[in-house]
Design a protein around this motif. Structure first.
Motif, PDB file in Angstrom:
ATOM      1  N   ALA A 121     -26.435  15.205 -23.450  1.00  0.00           N
ATOM      2  CA  ALA A 121     -25.258  16.056 -23.620  1.00  0.00           C
ATOM      3  C   ALA A 121     -25.341  17.288 -22.733  1.00  0.00           C
ATOM      4  CB  ALA A 121     -25.123  16.461 -25.084  1.00  0.00           C
ATOM      5  N   ALA A 122     -26.539  17.852 -22.574  1.00  0.00           N
ATOM      6  CA  ALA A 122     -26.692  19.030 -21.718  1.00  0.00           C
ATOM      7  C   ALA A 122     -26.334  18.698 -20.276  1.00  0.00           C
ATOM      8  CB  ALA A 122     -28.126  19.556 -21.821  1.00  0.00           C
ATOM      9  N   LEU A 123     -26.814  17.564 -19.774  1.00  0.00           N
ATOM     10  CA  LEU A 123     -26.480  17.168 -18.404  1.00  0.00           C
ATOM     11  C   LEU A 123     -24.978  16.917 -18.248  1.00  0.00           C
ATOM     12  CD1 LEU A 123     -29.395  14.754 -17.415  1.00  0.00           C
ATOM     13  CD2 LEU A 123     -28.928  17.027 -16.493  1.00  0.00           C
ATOM     14  N   GLU A 124     -24.373  16.250 -19.221  1.00  0.00           N
ATOM     15  CA  GLU A 124     -22.940  15.978 -19.143  1.00  0.00           C
ATOM     16  C   GLU A 124     -22.136  17.272 -19.188  1.00  0.00           C
ATOM     17  OE1 GLU A 124     -19.467  13.573 -21.622  1.00  0.00           O
ATOM     18  OE2 GLU A 124     -21.588  13.099 -21.960  1.00  0.00           O
ATOM     19  N   THR A 125     -22.585  18.230 -19.996  1.00  0.00           N
ATOM     20  CA  THR A 125     -21.890  19.512 -20.097  1.00  0.00           C
ATOM     21  C   THR A 125     -21.859  20.217 -18.745  1.00  0.00           C
ATOM     22  OG1 THR A 125     -22.521  19.758 -22.414  1.00  0.00           O
ATOM     23  CG2 THR A 125     -21.895  21.757 -21.228  1.00  0.00           C
ATOM     24  N   PRO A 131     -16.986  20.062 -21.135  1.00  0.00           N
ATOM     25  CA  PRO A 131     -15.959  19.434 -21.987  1.00  0.00           C
ATOM     26  C   PRO A 131     -16.325  19.582 -23.455  1.00  0.00           C
ATOM     27  CG  PRO A 131     -17.387  17.756 -21.050  1.00  0.00           C
ATOM     28  CD  PRO A 131     -17.805  19.065 -20.427  1.00  0.00           C
ATOM     29  N   PHE A 132     -15.305  19.473 -24.305  1.00  0.00           N
ATOM     30  CA  PHE A 132     -15.491  19.707 -25.745  1.00  0.00           C
ATOM     31  C   PHE A 132     -16.530  18.756 -26.340  1.00  0.00           C
ATOM     32  CE2 PHE A 132     -14.447  18.299 -30.025  1.00  0.00           C
ATOM     33  CZ  PHE A 132     -14.480  19.491 -30.726  1.00  0.00           C
ATOM     34  N   ASP A 133     -16.384  17.450 -26.104  1.00  0.00           N
ATOM     35  CA  ASP A 133     -17.267  16.464 -26.744  1.00  0.00           C
ATOM     36  C   ASP A 133     -18.729  16.687 -26.372  1.00  0.00           C
ATOM     37  OD1 ASP A 133     -15.141  15.282 -27.984  1.00  0.00           O
ATOM     38  OD2 ASP A 133     -14.881  13.710 -26.485  1.00  0.00           O
ATOM     39  N   ALA A 134     -18.992  16.914 -25.085  1.00  0.00           N
ATOM     40  CA  ALA A 134     -20.378  17.073 -24.644  1.00  0.00           C
ATOM     41  C   ALA A 134     -21.008  18.326 -25.233  1.00  0.00           C
ATOM     42  CB  ALA A 134     -20.430  17.114 -23.117  1.00  0.00           C
ATOM     43  N   TYR A 138     -24.203  18.369 -27.966  1.00  0.00           N
ATOM     44  CA  TYR A 138     -25.396  19.189 -27.715  1.00  0.00           C
ATOM     45  C   TYR A 138     -25.700  20.093 -28.913  1.00  0.00           C
ATOM     46  CZ  TYR A 138     -27.879  23.241 -25.698  1.00  0.00           C
ATOM     47  OH  TYR A 138     -28.750  24.278 -25.461  1.00  0.00           O
ATOM     48  N   LEU A 139     -24.679  20.746 -29.456  1.00  0.00           N
ATOM     49  CA  LEU A 139     -24.902  21.707 -30.542  1.00  0.00           C
ATOM     50  C   LEU A 139     -25.252  21.015 -31.863  1.00  0.00           C
ATOM     51  CD1 LEU A 139     -21.994  24.253 -29.880  1.00  0.00           C
ATOM     52  CD2 LEU A 139     -24.417  24.494 -29.313  1.00  0.00           C
TER      53      LEU A 139
END
Length: 894
Positions: A121-125, A131-134, A138-139
């Motif tokens: 998720a961190a890489l996608e963010t 983006p909202f989903d990523a 992560y959180l």
């Protein structure tokens, strides 16, 4: 514990490890060409089941029986699978329900683990611009220093305000925005200021490590730098310490597999980063390429755990797991093509060519012949693992109902033994030919079976008396509080009783303040009203353009348009087309940035939509100006609020018992026309984005009270609005739209197009059956007006299609309105909250209801049924209204 008995068959003289003669003979003769059928002695069982779920359920019951009745330990039993993926999920669920401790011996993927999800998720963010989903994947890994409650509050704000991209890291404080601000935003209250401060603090903690990762990745270009940045993220978030805490907590909860998984995943992920840095360290890659390589690495990681307990049923694979010599072995899924598995020709070489190449010294993958031999060896392993009992089972169908055939292995076993023990594993008790005693296993699962039997008994079906003994056992024992709800479930009728009066009063307040839409919701379904206005349940605000937002925008635009006309001293009737379009365009341009956090400026699609909104407002203003040119009515109230701060006083209705109900709301538009002698006709207009009409049957049932209620308010405040006594003139819906008109394909003049547009946007509703009043609505009414739903024939009577009512019927409808309002107020304050949705034709009140998951309305449940409203003609409706309100037929209404 005694060691397995060994014996020497006379034919071979070799020592074997089988206690059961059947199993010894099976090992000795299964692959022999000549077999002499012999009698089975009880060590072998063949079972069929309807599907895989039933098969696993039957297997669990049999395992419990062996341990309960025959002294087996869990570790004495093994379950061996040819295809683990087909059964792993079912075994985990069913064995847990039956209380069977087990170890599933298969390689586990790490993609589900929070630490891996954190990295992905961190890489996608960073790669895709926050983006909202990523961001929230992560959180929600629980590895970020933010609690789940804080993440939920953060998510609600981000959804409502459309936060994305640089708004996470630009350093500007987040603020509350209204969905539509007509003027400047109202001052933020102290509570909102405190919530905003907490929210911004959570945001800072949530994105600190992620922002640092973004900075490091933006400066990186080599694989080693990317890997180092990810490792720094894990260290900054103290992931190793958190995984250690999770592992210790899992050990304390006796979840030993989870504990081992947390310990191993850190080592595997760090090893993967090290290997990538070592093998590809100086390789230049983009972040997207690195993310794909890392994703492939994660997909290849498999967690292999050792059995964490000493006394467990081992569930493993026939071709992988090393099973010890056990007393009992279960082999599920013995179907054709599964055990033995089908072997297909693969590759470009034939078997003969493979043999020549291998003889020449080349090493090749196994061919068809070798794999066929391997499958026979796997069959041998399956048949020789148990010393005392072997259970072969197969499903007769898959999850989609397709038939499955048993394996030839089953036929071979039947040929070897005369009358082997065969059984059918049913999923539920009560199946013909199945002894219900088989289902008496662990208390938890048995309670589930008992519930099904009791439902059958209460439905009038005969059940085995055994289940009444089970019922008595549960009634006298401790079942953790589950027995009572289970017994009561057959009598559940999914109905709602009344709230006590004092609680209802506290819930709705005294005096009871409500709106017309609230009363219509009550008549649509009392329980939906209770959830919406009593408990105040609502969906989360989401940053998207929806129909209510469009409606608020149109209302605001038309109000501001009319206000500017008034300030400039321009009459609606004197407004030219170009002037009308220009002024409407100015209003839309001014309002567009204020709609729901600038949503109309957020994308090219929404910017295009702004142009469409402008055309709709311009068209609506042109049509309203045409009404003014051809009629005598002029606005005396725009967005007229009543019962709210800054508006007219609310309309008070007296309720039985001395209670009061205050009606509040906002009327889109009230027009007035002089009727002479100090009186004024009043016309109430409500803006709608879709074609809407008044149906007297809906009025009678309380489903459409809005326009009549607004007319009642306008009549009560006629002197404040028009300066004289008010008379009911018309209640109309105005469609705010810029429609397309059908012309048949031929060329049509502009004047005809404008006439067709006017007819398409003609107001709908009820008009007083008075030719003088109609002429004030449209001087050119003729046989059919383009503006209002009225037509006048040459003899000065109304056409059949005219939507008119005389003065007595208008008064009757207003009397019905009061009857419906006070009736609803009385019922609501007395605590009525029945689940009673209505159905009218094909329309059902539950179709778009937000609360279906709460009320669980189901026609199959006792007490759940629609109130069916049949279509009625207006004359019949008026007759029924007189009966309900106590007004004699053809008598004037007081």
């Amino acid at each position: 514990e005694k060691a397995p008995v060994r014996f020497f068959p006379a034919a071979t003289g070799r020592p074997l490890r089988f206690v059961a003669p059947d199993l010894a003979r099976l090992e000795e003769e299964f692959f022999s060409h000549r077999v002499t059928p012999g009698a089975a002695t009880g060590g072998l069982q063949v079972a069929a089941a309807a599907d895989r779920r039933s098969e696993v359920e039957g297997m669990a019951r049999e395992i419990n029986r062996l341990c309960r009745d025959h002294g087996y330990r869990w570790r004495d039993i093994v379950v061996l699978l040819r295809d683990v993926d087909l059964y792993a999920g079912l075994i985990e669920a069913v064995f847990s329900d039956h209380g069977i401790p087990f170890f599933l011996d298969h390689k586990r993927t790490v993609l589900h683990h929070p630490m891996v999800e954190l990295v992905r998720a961190a890489l996608e963010t960073v790669d895709k611009g926050w983006p909202f989903d990523a961001v929230f994947r992560y959180l929600k890994t629980d590895l970020v220093p933010v609690s789940r409650e804080e993440v939920d509050r953060l998510e609600n704000y981000v959804l409502a305000h459309g936060i994305r991209g640089r708004r996470w890291t630009d350093g500007r404080l987040w603020e509350y925005r209204r969905r539509l601000a007509l003027e400047e935003d109202a001052e933020v209250s102290e509570t909102e200021q405190r919530e905003l401060a907490e929210l911004n603090s959570v945001r800072t903690r949530a994105v600190a490590a992620l922002a640092a990762l973004q900075s490091r990745l933006s400066a990186a270009s080599r694989v080693a730098e990317y890997a180092g940045a990810l490792y720094a993220l894990l260290e900054e978030l103290a992931v190793p310490a958190q995984l250690e805490r999770w592992s210790r907590a899992a050990v304390g909860q006796e979840r030993l597999e989870a504990a081992g998984e947390h310990a191993q995943v850190w080592e595997d992920v760090v090893l993967l980063l090290d290997e990538m840095a070592e093998a590809l360290g100086d390789e230049q890659m983009t972040l997207q390429q690195f993310a794909r390589v890392l994703e492939a690495g994660f997909a290849s990681i498999r967690l292999g755990l050792i059995p964490p307990g000493l006394d467990q049923v081992v569930v493993g694979s026939l071709d992988r797991s090393r099973s010890p010599e056990v007393k009992a072995a279960f082999i599920p899924g013995v179907n054709e093509g599964v055990l033995p598995a089908r072997v297909f020709q693969q590759g470009v070489f034939s078997e003969t060519e493979r043999e020549h190449l291998q003889n020449a010294g080349l090493r090749l993958a196994s061919g068809v012949r070798r794999r066929a031999f391997d499958e026979q060896y796997i069959v041998y392993l399956a048949l020789t693992r148990a010393a005392q009992r072997l259970v072969l089972s197969y499903p007769l169908g898959d999850g989609e109902g397709r038939a499955l055939k048993p394996s030839p292995l089953i036929r071979r076993v039947r040929d070897m033994f005369a009358g082997p023990e065969e059984s059918f594993w049913a999923r539920e008790p009560g199946t013909r030919g199945v002894d219900d005693l088989e289902f008496i296993t662990g208390s938890g699962r048995c309670l589930t079976y008992l519930a099904g039997r009791l439902r059958g008994a209460f439905a009038g079906r005969e059940i085995d008396p055994l289940w009444w003994d089970v019922y008595n056992w549960f009634a006298g024992g401790d079942t953790g509080g589950l027995f009572k709800p289970m017994v009561e479930s057959p009598f559940h009728d999914n109905s709602e009783g009344r709230l006590p009066g004092p609680i209802s009063g506290r819930l709705y307040g005294k005096p009871f303040r409500t709106s017309v839409s609230g009363l219509e919701k009550y008549y649509s379904c009392a329980y939906a009203h209770f959830l919406a206005y009593g408990l105040r349940l609502k969906e989360r605000d989401v940053f998207r353009l929806e129909a209510p937002d469009m409606g608020r925008f149109f209302h605001a635009a038309l109000k501001i348009f009319a206000q500017r006309l008034a300030r400039r001293g321009i009459d609606w009737g004197g407004l030219g087309p170009d002037q009308c379009r220009g002024l409407a365009g100015e209003v839309v341009d001014e309002l567009a940035p204020r709609l729901q956090s600038e949503i109309l400026l957020s994308s090219a699609r929404h910017r295009y939509l702004t142009g469409k909104l402008k055309r709709v407002v311009q068209r609506s203003a042109l049509v309203l100006s045409e009404h003014a040119r051809r009629g005598s009515f002029r606005p005396v109230g725009l967005e007229l609020a009543f019962g709210m701060e800054g508006g007219l006083a609310g309309v008070t209705f007296a309720l039985p018992g001395g209670e009061e109900m205050i009606l509040r709301g906002c009327i889109d538009r009230v027009d007035a026309a002089n009727a002479g002698a100090g009186t004024f006709y009043l016309r109430v207009i409500d803006y709608k984005s879709a074609a809407t009409a008044i149906n007297l049957s809906d009025v009678r049932h309380g489903l459409n009270l809005q326009l009549l209620a607004y007319l009642e308010v306008a009549l009560r405040y006629a002197r404040e609005l028009a300066g004289g006594e008010g008379l009911p003139g018309a209640v109309l819906y105005f469609r705010v739209d810029d429609p397309l008109v059908k012309t048949g394909g031929e060329r049509v003049e502009d004047e005809e197009i404008q006439r067709l547009l006017l007819r398409e946007l003609r107001m709908k509703g009820l008009v007083l059956a008075d030719p003088e009043l109609v002429s004030k609505l449209d001087h050119k009414v003729g046989g059919g007006s383009d503006l209002v739903p009225v037509g006048i024939k040459r003899d000065n009577t109304f056409t059949a299609s005219s939507s008119v009512v005389d003065r007595h019927d208008f008064d009757l409808l207003l009397k019905l309105l009061e009857h419906k309002i006070t009736g609803a107020g009385r019922d609501i304050l007395s605590g009525v909250k029945e689940i009673n949705p209505y159905r009218k034709g094909t329309y059902r009140a539950c179709r778009f209801c937000l609360y279906r998951a709460v009320c669980r309305f189901d026609l199959l449940l006792p007490g759940n049924a629609y109130r069916v409203f049949k279509p009625e003609k207006d004359a019949e409706v008026l007759k029924r209204i007189r009966l309900e309100t106590g007004v004699p037929q053809n008598a004037p209404v007081d």
